[in-house]
Design an enzyme around this catalytic site. Structure first.
Site, mmCIF file in Angstrom:
data_model
loop_
_atom_site.group_PDB
_atom_site.id
_atom_site.type_symbol
_atom_site.label_atom_id
_atom_site.label_comp_id
_atom_site.label_asym_id
_atom_site.label_seq_id
_atom_site.Cartn_x
_atom_site.Cartn_y
_atom_site.Cartn_z
ATOM 1 N N GLU A 80 0.828 -1.218 0.000
ATOM 2 C CA GLU A 80 0.000 0.000 0.000
ATOM 3 C C GLU A 80 0.860 1.264 0.000
ATOM 4 O OE1 GLU A 80 -2.299 -1.619 3.359
ATOM 5 O OE2 GLU A 80 -4.085 -1.048 2.233
ATOM 6 N N GLU A 128 -3.644 -9.429 4.182
ATOM 7 C CA GLU A 128 -4.386 -9.074 5.401
ATOM 8 C C GLU A 128 -5.494 -10.068 5.731
ATOM 9 O OE1 GLU A 128 -3.300 -6.950 3.164
ATOM 10 O OE2 GLU A 128 -2.678 -5.062 4.078
#
Ligand code: 3HC
Length: 693
Positions: free
Chosen positions: A108, A128
């Protein structure tokens, strides 16, 4: 070179600033790393000589994600969103130079850089979901803007690591280079961006792919349907899907709000707490307090396996896959040939699915030597006995091995319940004997219970653990006791399931409760799958148990089309009125009156007794830590990882609650429910299994 802080340096080379992060082991985005990036980027922006910025990492990897150890603690340092805003808003091009793995928050961060250059061996992904989370730093909104919603759905719900070449093809990486040239090529890339006056590309502004998917809800409906089985019970996959939907249907900033809200909901829930706990639990297992990582090990260059049945063959495949030569021994040519054919067929099957090549199959088979001669094992470094469960047979084999196999070799038994000390005593070298309890099918199941005998030497233990790691297993070191950790606890559940049936619950009621709890199947469906006749001997069968009665009727499980359940031709399990009547009659013969058994009672009796047994195992020192027991249950018995494991689950619901229920059952149903001493002590002290050191 300017030190920004303890984990970040800024070097200016010509007109390019190189911001290097160095925070071992994986450059996770701790407060220090976030501060280092923010201050470094701001400094580079403020320096009028600097025309572009490269963000690169020292050590084995690019940023591998948010710092999981910070989760659940009060926030310190700059927020990741502010760090990202500084990068994305930089008036000078920022290029991420990626090696190792850019995962989660790491990817990210890379996605807010204007361009990404990666080493050929690099990988990236948004894992995640495996922590019960979703990418919470814009990943769900930016990823589909590059790779499109379909691929984004796959990536966020699988957590898969994508290789550099594939990532470049999807548009995630702008350039892939040789590993050694990464730094230089990233600098060259940013210079080129300036020379060509290329725009500062912001992923958030790339709307083409998400807009193309707008108004096509079937994309998501189909995806949910196709994966319903895989995602059953988990919250995170659905939340990830909703975020990608938001990316498609909403403007970027609105999508970010949805991501934030759903991220926090997951972060504050019990599933993510369990999955984060499991992440660390599965890494703790390798830590053996009295057998440290620097214990000398034995070089395992050749392995002997005794028994070419399902177990022996599966174990052999693990070793062959890792390039270890194996000699497999049987007593009869026919059994040996059958074993070899099965291994070959398994490999051919894998190859037909494209997971390995035909050349891989040949290479692996070439490492395998079949023989009828135990003498061929003389120079093996490790011998694994995988014959059927009979103490006399095993002792006989170990006595023979003792005379044949070179000194210093490891002699292992794959027993799932027998006394490893007694087996070791059949040799003159008990220090070389250990249990290696593989789970069936051994080439598939991840778990290995490494069973330490009273006299097993430390090098033998360490070597066994390292070998497990090498062949891709997750190992737990356990002590000698009937059934070790896994089967010892399972026996509690099996006993209660059988008792409950006589009291009035039906097999499908019990299975349903455990299935809904999150197990892949309940105990009766499991028995039908494994075969009710495992260990059943027709001549000795006297209708003394339900199982005997069913076997005598040739209801021996799925393979005979009937067991506890009836099966249709597609092997769908159907509750059997015949079995129901058999149960009622059998219970009546035993003088039992049927009563209504609640779902709660079924769950508590099946699961709390396991927890109680786990407490006894800890009390007796047969497992190193509660989390090792949880790793055994998640990997060997399908315990739902979103409940952490039996011991973590007990901590979550409260040990006092477990104890109170056990005492209640003890009062009404007897000694099977006697609470473990440790459980009583922990409750008295207001502590949890997780507090035990
Ligand atoms: N935070 C804190 N510690 C971490 C960590 C992380 N993200 N990732 C790894 N570690 C620690 C491990 O606990 C281990 O510690 P130990 O040595 O004390 O046991 C050490 O780093 C090395 O890890 P591994 O043993 O796993 O090393 P490998 O080389 O086998 O694997 C890896 C490296 C592939 C990076 C693997 O560690 C991994 O998959 N890490 C987790 C990646 C991840 O899930 N990232 C997402 C985090 S959540 C997130 O980013 C939220 C964001 O969207 C806001």
């Amino acid at each position: 070179m300017t030190a920004i802080n303890a984990v970040a340096d800024l070097a200016i080379e010509g007109d390019i600033a190189i911001l290097t992060l160095n925070s071992p082991p994986v450059n996770a985005l701790s407060a220090a790393v976030r501060t280092g990036i923010l201050d470094g980027v701001e400094l580079a922006i403020a320096d009028s000589n600097v025309k572009g910025i490269v963000l690169i990492c020292a050590g084995k990897t690019f940023i591998a994600g948010a710092d999981i150890t910070e989760f659940g603690k009060p926030p310190v340092g700059p927020a990741l969103a502010d760090v990202q805003a500084a990068i994305e808003g930089s008036p000078k091009p920022v290029v991420a130079a990626i090696h190792g793995t850019a995962l989660g928050g790491g990817l990210e961060v890379a996605l807010v850089c204007h361009y990404r250059v990666a080493a050929r061996s690099a990988k990236c992904g948004l894992p995640e979901v495996n922590l019960g989370l979703l990418p919470g730093a814009g990943g769900t909104q930016r990823l589909p803007r590059i790779v499109g919603p379909a691929k984004a759905l796959d990536m966020v719900t699988s957590g898969a690591h994508i290789g550099a070449a594939a990532a470049a093809e999807m548009g995630l990486f702008d350039l892939v280079t040789d590993d050694a040239a990464l730094r230089a090529d990233a600098i060259a890339f940013v210079k080129q961006v300036n020379a060509e006056q290329r725009p500062l590309r912001k992923v958030r502004d790339l709307n083409e792919k998400v807009e193309a998917a707008r108004g096509k809800p079937e994309l998501f409906a189909d995806f949910r349907r196709a994966n319903a089985r895989k995602f059953r019970g988990f919250d995170a996959p659905e939340y990830n899907i909703r975020c990608i939907e938001a990316a498609v249907n909403l403007p970027f900033d609105e999508g970010m709000k949805v991501e934030r809200k759903l991220f926090l909901a997951l972060m504050n829930g019990t599933q993510s707490a369990a999955q984060r706990y499991y992440f660390f639990a599965s890494r703790q297992v390798w830590n053996l307090p009295d057998v440290p990582a620097d214990t000398p090990t034995i070089d395992v260059k050749k392995v002997g396996i005794i028994g070419a049945g399902t177990m022996g063959g599966g174990i052999a495949m693990n070793l062959l896959n890792a390039g270890v030569p194996v000699v497999i021994v049987e007593t009869a040519q026919e059994a040996l040939d059958r074993g070899m054919r099965t291994i070959r067929a398994n490999y051919d099957n894998t190859a037909s699915k494209g997971r390995i090549t035909a050349a891989d199959v040949d290479k692996r088979m070439a490492l395998l030597t079949p023989t009828l001669e135990l003498g061929q094992l003389a120079d093996a470094d490790l011998v694994i006995e995988a014959v059927y469960e009979n103490m006399d047979v095993k002792k006989d084999i170990f006595g023979k091995l003792d005379k044949i196999v070179k000194r210093g070799a490891i002699l292992a038994t794959n027993t799932s319940a027998l006394d490893v000390n007694e087996i070791a005593a059949a040799t003159s070298r008990p220090e070389s004997v250990i249990g290696l309890h593989f789970f069936s099918p051994a080439n598939v199941m991840k778990l290995l219970e490494v069973v330490r005998g009273d006299k097993t030497s430390k090098p033998v233990i360490r070597t066994s653990m390292e070998l497990a790691r090498k062949i891709g297993k997750i190992a737990a070191l356990v002590g000698v006791c009937p059934g070790f950790v896994g089967n010892r606890m399972l026996a509690q559940r099996q006993r209660e399931a059988q008792k409950l049936v006589l009291e009035g619950a039906l097999p499908w009621d019990i299975d349903r409760v455990l299935y809904n709890f999150g197990f892949p199947m309940g105990p009766f469906a499991m028995s039908d799958l494994a075969g009710l006749d495992l260990g059943w001997i027709r001549e000795k069968s006297s209708s003394a148990t339900l199982r005997e009665i069913l076997c005598e009727m040739d209801r021996r499980g799925q393979k005979t089309g009937a067991g506890y359940y009836d099966y249709d031709d597609k092997r769908n399990a159907i509750p059997s009125p015949v079995v129901e009547q058999i149960i009622r009659d059998f219970a009546a013969r035993k003088g039992m009156t049927s009563r209504v058994v609640s779902e709660q009672e079924i769950l508590e009796r099946c699961v709390y007794t396991m927890i109680n047994e786990g407490a006894k195992i800890l009390e007796e020192g047969k497992a190193i830590r509660a989390s090792d027991i949880d790793v055994v249950w998640v990997n060997g018995y399908g315990w739902p990882v979103y409940r952490g494991g039996p011991m973590f689950y007990a901590d979550t619901i409260g040990l006092d609650k477990v104890l109170a229920a056990m005492k209640n059952f003890e009062a009404t149903l007897g000694a099977d429910f006697k609470p473990a001493r440790l459980l009583e002590d922990l409750v008295a002290q207001g502590r949890k299994f997780g507090d035990l050191k």
